[in-house]
Design an enzyme around this catalytic site. Structure first.
Site, PDB file in Angstrom:
ATOM      1  N   HIS A 244     124.287  17.771  60.091  1.00  0.00           N
ATOM      2  CA  HIS A 244     123.980  18.105  61.492  1.00  0.00           C
ATOM      3  C   HIS A 244     122.533  17.800  61.871  1.00  0.00           C
ATOM      4  O   HIS A 244     122.169  17.875  63.041  1.00  0.00           O
ATOM      5  CB  HIS A 244     124.275  19.584  61.778  1.00  0.00           C
TER       6      HIS A 244
HETATM    7  C1  UD1 Z   1     120.294  24.523  65.107  1.00  0.00           C
HETATM    8  C2  UD1 Z   1     118.940  24.716  64.436  1.00  0.00           C
HETATM    9  C3  UD1 Z   1     118.985  24.219  62.996  1.00  0.00           C
HETATM   10  C4  UD1 Z   1     120.137  24.832  62.248  1.00  0.00           C
HETATM   11  C5  UD1 Z   1     121.424  24.558  63.006  1.00  0.00           C
HETATM   12  C6  UD1 Z   1     122.667  25.079  62.365  1.00  0.00           C
HETATM   13  C7  UD1 Z   1     116.941  24.515  65.876  1.00  0.00           C
HETATM   14  C8  UD1 Z   1     115.800  23.641  66.215  1.00  0.00           C
HETATM   15  N1  UD1 Z   1     117.911  23.958  65.109  1.00  0.00           N
HETATM   16  O1  UD1 Z   1     120.546  23.115  65.190  1.00  0.00           O
HETATM   17  O2  UD1 Z   1     117.788  24.561  62.348  1.00  0.00           O
HETATM   18  O3  UD1 Z   1     120.199  24.272  60.954  1.00  0.00           O
HETATM   19  O4  UD1 Z   1     121.279  25.150  64.327  1.00  0.00           O
HETATM   20  O5  UD1 Z   1     123.784  24.646  63.090  1.00  0.00           O
HETATM   21  O6  UD1 Z   1     116.966  25.662  66.270  1.00  0.00           O
HETATM   22  N2  UD1 Z   1     126.569  23.094  70.370  1.00  0.00           N
HETATM   23  C9  UD1 Z   1     127.854  23.428  70.710  1.00  0.00           C
HETATM   24  N3  UD1 Z   1     128.252  24.707  70.476  1.00  0.00           N
HETATM   25  C10 UD1 Z   1     127.448  25.633  69.916  1.00  0.00           C
HETATM   26  C11 UD1 Z   1     126.140  25.275  69.590  1.00  0.00           C
HETATM   27  C12 UD1 Z   1     125.709  24.010  69.821  1.00  0.00           C
HETATM   28  O7  UD1 Z   1     128.615  22.618  71.206  1.00  0.00           O
HETATM   29  O8  UD1 Z   1     127.903  26.776  69.707  1.00  0.00           O
HETATM   30  C13 UD1 Z   1     126.127  21.724  70.604  1.00  0.00           C
HETATM   31  C14 UD1 Z   1     125.362  21.594  71.892  1.00  0.00           C
HETATM   32  O9  UD1 Z   1     125.725  20.400  72.502  1.00  0.00           O
HETATM   33  C15 UD1 Z   1     123.922  21.522  71.461  1.00  0.00           C
HETATM   34  C16 UD1 Z   1     124.032  20.885  70.074  1.00  0.00           C
HETATM   35  O10 UD1 Z   1     125.268  21.326  69.552  1.00  0.00           O
HETATM   36  O11 UD1 Z   1     123.125  20.788  72.329  1.00  0.00           O
HETATM   37  C17 UD1 Z   1     122.925  21.276  69.173  1.00  0.00           C
HETATM   38  O12 UD1 Z   1     122.800  22.707  69.142  1.00  0.00           O
HETATM   39  P1  UD1 Z   1     121.347  23.397  68.915  1.00  0.00           P
HETATM   40  O13 UD1 Z   1     121.472  24.854  68.736  1.00  0.00           O
HETATM   41  O14 UD1 Z   1     120.420  22.900  69.935  1.00  0.00           O
HETATM   42  O15 UD1 Z   1     120.885  22.743  67.563  1.00  0.00           O
HETATM   43  P2  UD1 Z   1     121.644  22.537  66.181  1.00  0.00           P
HETATM   44  O16 UD1 Z   1     121.737  21.078  65.933  1.00  0.00           O
HETATM   45  O17 UD1 Z   1     122.900  23.339  66.053  1.00  0.00           O
END
Ligand code: UD1
Length: 391
Positions: free
Chosen positions: A229
């Site tokens: 991820h």
């Molecule tokens: C975040 C953390 C990372 C952690 C990871 C675990 C930061 C900078 N990053 O990264 O350290 O290892 O979580 O997963 O805080 N999304 C969904 N549903 C959700 C959550 C996210 O669809 O429930 C999608 C959204 O489009 C979002 C993308 O995933 O923009 C990324 O989510 P985000 O929380 O921004 O970062 P992660 O890549 O999950």
């Protein structure tokens, strides 16, 4: 029935890896009559299978407070958490805020907490000088980890959080050293061990009874498990393509189970790689799994390929070969003592083939990775309350 006015403690939960870190601590604090733990969910992760499923699995109640901030750019997400949490701080006036890990919400709640000023100043429940009732004590669980790679958003979150925290609970000696090198007052550092192992041990019997591989037609010890991820692996089309090519080569020899993080799924689809994987021999593509089902797959796999932090630790604890698709790790003990190795995308297929027969390799479980970390954190809070800690 709690007879004394308890210490109000906010536990900040935000994203998937946080839930395993707050669960053992919540359960340990719940038993103490002097503590009132309150779960604050920022809403950084919000999908059922990225959030709610973990609360159910880990026997956590519904979050007491939900900020519902959702996704966004780094500044948007951090800013929204700060604004929402500042209001909660002023309304509820906790005595202590505990942040875990290194996600954007960890940083945001740290900033909001350390800049708040209660009016009127309240009687501090802690017999230490530090904040004098002006604001809550801020504690960071999993403090001191460093990848020394400031292109990772998590590294920025770690450095800022640790520089502001009043109490730094660390998992390993390297973390203590990193903090000391940054000039952190040694009296703030308490090595408590690895809280993720508490969750694993708390859930072990349920994990062992779950045979997640069966429902997807696999045999124990006869498959590899992949999770990806990190932006550095999945946001760049060329890198993602070369990882998929390497996994395809491996999947011809041994089946690969690949639960897809939403960020990874989005990028696979955007780059036409989803159909490539679906049509390739030997892949089982899944939605994100709850904790118990995922750990059941870990317990029974031949090897793991990952870019997660927590999975490097869980595989080290369990003695399972782990290939980490990164050029660095903030968890070096998983390499020096454990079963982890770093790997570049272009070397992936060869590295996996080399690591497959390593099952059973000698490894050392790092000190204090023993399922007792939550108890040590509770002891540390009690010492702070009683003024037995310098600070
Ligand atoms: C975040 C953390 C990372 C952690 C990871 C675990 C930061 C900078 N990053 O990264 O350290 O290892 O979580 O997963 O805080 N999304 C969904 N549903 C959700 C959550 C996210 O669809 O429930 C999608 C959204 O489009 C979002 C993308 O995933 O923009 C990324 O989510 P985000 O929380 O921004 O970062 P992660 O890549 O999950």
């Amino acid at each position: 029935m709690k007879s004394v006015t308890p210490i109000l403690i906010h536990l900040i939960a935000a994203a998937r890896p946080n839930f395993m870190k707050i669960a053992p601590l919540y359960h340990a604090l719940e038993k103490e009559e002097w503590a009132k733990p309150v779960i604050v969910h920022t809403g950084q992760h919000y999908d059922l299978n990225m959030s709610d499923a973990f609360f159910q699995d880990l026997y956590l109640p519904e979050p007491h407070i939900h900020l519902g901030v959702g996704s966004g750019t780094h500044a948007e997400q951090t800013g929204r958490v700060m604004m929402a949490y500042e209001k909660v701080l002023l309304e509820t006036k906790p005595d202590m805020v505990i942040v875990v890990g290194d996600v954007n919400s960890t940083l945001a709640c740290t900033l909001a907490t350390t800049k708040i000023s209660y009016d009127p100043i309240q009687n501090s429940k802690f017999k230490i000088q530090n904040c004098g009732g002006r604001r809550p004590l801020l504690a960071h669980l999993e403090a001191g980890l460093r990848s020394f790679d400031r292109s990772m958003p998590e590294e920025i979150n770690r450095i800022v959080t640790d520089s502001l925290a009043d109490i730094l609970w660390t998992p390993s000696p390297d973390a203590d050293q990193n903090l000391l090198h940054e000039g952190i007052d040694p009296s703030k550092i308490v090595r408590v061990g690895n809280i993720m192992i508490d969750s694993l041990e708390m859930m072990r019997s349920k994990i062992e009874k779950t045979v997640a591989y069966e429902g997807i037609g696999l045999q124990p010890g006869e498959y590899g498990l992949v999770t990806l991820h990190r932006p550095s692996n999945v946001d760049d089309a060329g890198v993602l393509d070369s990882i998929c090519q390497a996994l395809k080569r491996t999947a011809r020899k041994i089946p690969i189970v690949f639960p897809l993080h939403p960020r990874t799924r989005k990028n696979l689809e955007r780059n036409g790689l989803m159909s490539f994987l679906k049509n390739a021999e030997g892949f089982v593509l899944l939605e994100p799994l709850n904790y118990v089902r995922f750990m059941s797959l870990v317990f029974n796999c031949r090897f793991v390929v990952t870019d997660s932090g927590g999975i490097q630790e869980e595989t080290t604890y369990l003695g399972i070969p782990c290939v980490t698709l990164r050029s660095n790790t903030e968890r070096p003990v998983t390499i020096t003592q454990g079963t982890n190795m770093l790997c570049k995308p272009e070397d992936l297929a060869r590295t996996i083939e080399g690591s497959m027969p390593r099952k059973g390799k000698q490894h050392i479980v790092p000190d204090l990775w023993d399922g007792e970390t939550a108890k040590r954190v509770v002891k540390s809070i009690r010492s702070l309350r009683d003024g037995r800690c310098a600070l």
